[in-house]
Write an enzyme that holds these catalytic residues in place. Structure first.
Site, PDB file in Angstrom:
ATOM      1  N   GLY A  29       0.810  -1.220   0.000  1.00  0.00           N
ATOM      2  CA  GLY A  29       0.000   0.000   0.000  1.00  0.00           C
ATOM      3  C   GLY A  29       0.835   1.257   0.000  1.00  0.00           C
ATOM      4  O   GLY A  29       2.072   1.219   0.009  1.00  0.00           O
ATOM      5  N   ASP A  81       2.823  -3.332   8.133  1.00  0.00           N
ATOM      6  CA  ASP A  81       1.812  -3.170   7.084  1.00  0.00           C
ATOM      7  C   ASP A  81       0.833  -2.059   7.465  1.00  0.00           C
ATOM      8  O   ASP A  81       0.724  -1.678   8.643  1.00  0.00           O
ATOM      9  CB  ASP A  81       1.056  -4.494   6.878  1.00  0.00           C
ATOM     10  CG  ASP A  81       0.340  -4.556   5.529  1.00  0.00           C
ATOM     11  OD1 ASP A  81       0.354  -3.551   4.789  1.00  0.00           O
ATOM     12  OD2 ASP A  81      -0.240  -5.613   5.219  1.00  0.00           O
ATOM     13  N   GLY A  96      -7.839  -3.308   1.118  1.00  0.00           N
ATOM     14  CA  GLY A  96      -8.136  -2.266   0.123  1.00  0.00           C
ATOM     15  C   GLY A  96      -7.258  -2.415  -1.110  1.00  0.00           C
ATOM     16  O   GLY A  96      -7.660  -2.078  -2.223  1.00  0.00           O
ATOM     17  N   GLY A  97      -6.061  -2.944  -0.925  1.00  0.00           N
ATOM     18  CA  GLY A  97      -5.133  -3.173  -2.036  1.00  0.00           C
ATOM     19  C   GLY A  97      -5.183  -4.603  -2.552  1.00  0.00           C
ATOM     20  O   GLY A  97      -4.327  -5.006  -3.343  1.00  0.00           O
ATOM     21  N   GLU A 103      -1.227 -11.019   3.207  1.00  0.00           N
ATOM     22  CA  GLU A 103      -0.988 -10.220   4.422  1.00  0.00           C
ATOM     23  C   GLU A 103      -1.306 -11.058   5.665  1.00  0.00           C
ATOM     24  O   GLU A 103      -0.542 -11.065   6.636  1.00  0.00           O
ATOM     25  CB  GLU A 103      -1.848  -8.951   4.383  1.00  0.00           C
ATOM     26  CG  GLU A 103      -1.341  -7.971   3.319  1.00  0.00           C
ATOM     27  CD  GLU A 103      -2.287  -6.814   3.039  1.00  0.00           C
ATOM     28  OE1 GLU A 103      -3.458  -6.867   3.458  1.00  0.00           O
ATOM     29  OE2 GLU A 103      -1.838  -5.848   2.392  1.00  0.00           O
TER      30      GLU A 103
HETATM   31  C1  5RP Z   1      -3.660  -3.796   1.108  1.00  0.00           C
HETATM   32  C2  5RP Z   1      -3.932  -3.268   2.466  1.00  0.00           C
HETATM   33  C3  5RP Z   1      -3.360  -1.939   2.813  1.00  0.00           C
HETATM   34  O1  5RP Z   1      -2.579  -2.083   3.957  1.00  0.00           O
HETATM   35  C4  5RP Z   1      -4.483  -0.980   3.076  1.00  0.00           C
HETATM   36  O2  5RP Z   1      -5.326  -0.952   1.938  1.00  0.00           O
HETATM   37  C5  5RP Z   1      -3.965   0.419   3.385  1.00  0.00           C
HETATM   38  O3  5RP Z   1      -3.375   0.965   2.254  1.00  0.00           O
HETATM   39  P1  5RP Z   1      -2.835   2.467   2.205  1.00  0.00           P
HETATM   40  O4  5RP Z   1      -1.627   2.505   3.082  1.00  0.00           O
HETATM   41  O5  5RP Z   1      -2.528   2.690   0.750  1.00  0.00           O
HETATM   42  O6  5RP Z   1      -3.936   3.378   2.701  1.00  0.00           O
HETATM   43  O7  5RP Z   1      -4.587  -3.872   3.278  1.00  0.00           O
HETATM   44  O8  5RP Z   1      -4.360  -4.984   0.865  1.00  0.00           O
END
Ligand code: 5RP
Length: 217
Positions: A29, A81, A96-97, A103
């Site tokens: 992310g 993370d 979200g990613g 993960e």
């Molecule tokens: C990816 C994730 C990311 O940690 C989460 O979406 C946060 O992303 P960002 O740091 O871009 O806000 O879970 O699967």
């Protein structure tokens, strides 16, 4: 402090958890990207990284950091993370990613899980951010129907194929007051690969971009 500055601050703060000769677990992310940049500056001190996505593996390699196979390293001392939401008990929504399954695997093999977030990710109750669920493609409709029965509104993230070749449902309309229960029960739906609630194993430490931190260690 704007959001980008907060992401950078949180990512850079996580470097203090990196010890010499470590194999470091690296998430995915825009916040983690700042952690990777900071890790690159001390890359001679570490033995390498394991990564939760092809995207992060590519970034790590571009910085000259060796990316290792989690099957060959056993337990890892540290996993860093981001998250989409974080509650006061350090339970998280992630995915979200679309990297939630890898993960969760790295969280499972990590001794310490450090989560890096900007202040907007901190909530009282999880669920405003649509909950990502990775599903086997042929089970998409079945899983969606099961989720509707449980009060959620699933939306297929069209065009998104995970690094594992699966699909994502984003579930709207939730107020997750018992994340441990939801994680355990929804993971039992046939066709679900991973639910993006990280509660049975929550973060050990959360570093917020405004300088706050909470948790053990
Ligand atoms: C990816 C994730 C990311 O940690 C989460 O979406 C946060 O992303 P960002 O740091 O871009 O806000 O879970 O699967």
């Amino acid at each position: 402090m704007d959001i980008e500055a907060q992401k950078r601050a949180a990512g850079e703060a996580a470097i203090e958890f990196v010890d010499d000769k470590m194999i470091v677990g690296v998430g995915t992310g825009s916040t983690v990207k700042y952690f990777i940049d900071a890790l690159a500056k001390i890359k001679q001190r570490i033995d390498g990284a394991v990564s939760s996505s092809e995207q992060s593996s590519k970034l790590l390699r571009e910085h000259g950091i060796p990316v290792l196979d989690p099957n060959s390293v056993g337990e890892i001392p540290l996993y860093v993370d981001g998250a989409d939401e974080c509650d006061p008990h350090r339970c998280l929504i992630k995915g979200g990613g679309a990297a939630l399954t890898r993960e969760k695997i790295l969280v499972a093999v990590a001794k310490k899980f450090v989560c890096i977030v900007d202040v907007h990710k901190c909530v009282e109750v999880l669920g405003k951010f649509p909950l990502p669920i990775e599903v086997i493609p042929m089970a998409r409709s079945h899983v969606a129907r099961e989720i509707v029965k449980r009060g959620g509104q699933p939306v297929w993230r069209q065009g998104c194929v995970t690094d594992n070749g699966n699909w994502i449902l984003d579930v709207h309309g939730l107020q997750i007051t018992d994340p441990v229960k939801l994680e355990s029960e929804w993971n039992q739906i046939v066709g679900v690969v991973t639910v993006g609630v990280f509660a049975q194993r929550s973060a050990d430490v959360v570093l917020v971009g405004d300088g706050r931190r909470f948790g053990r260690g």
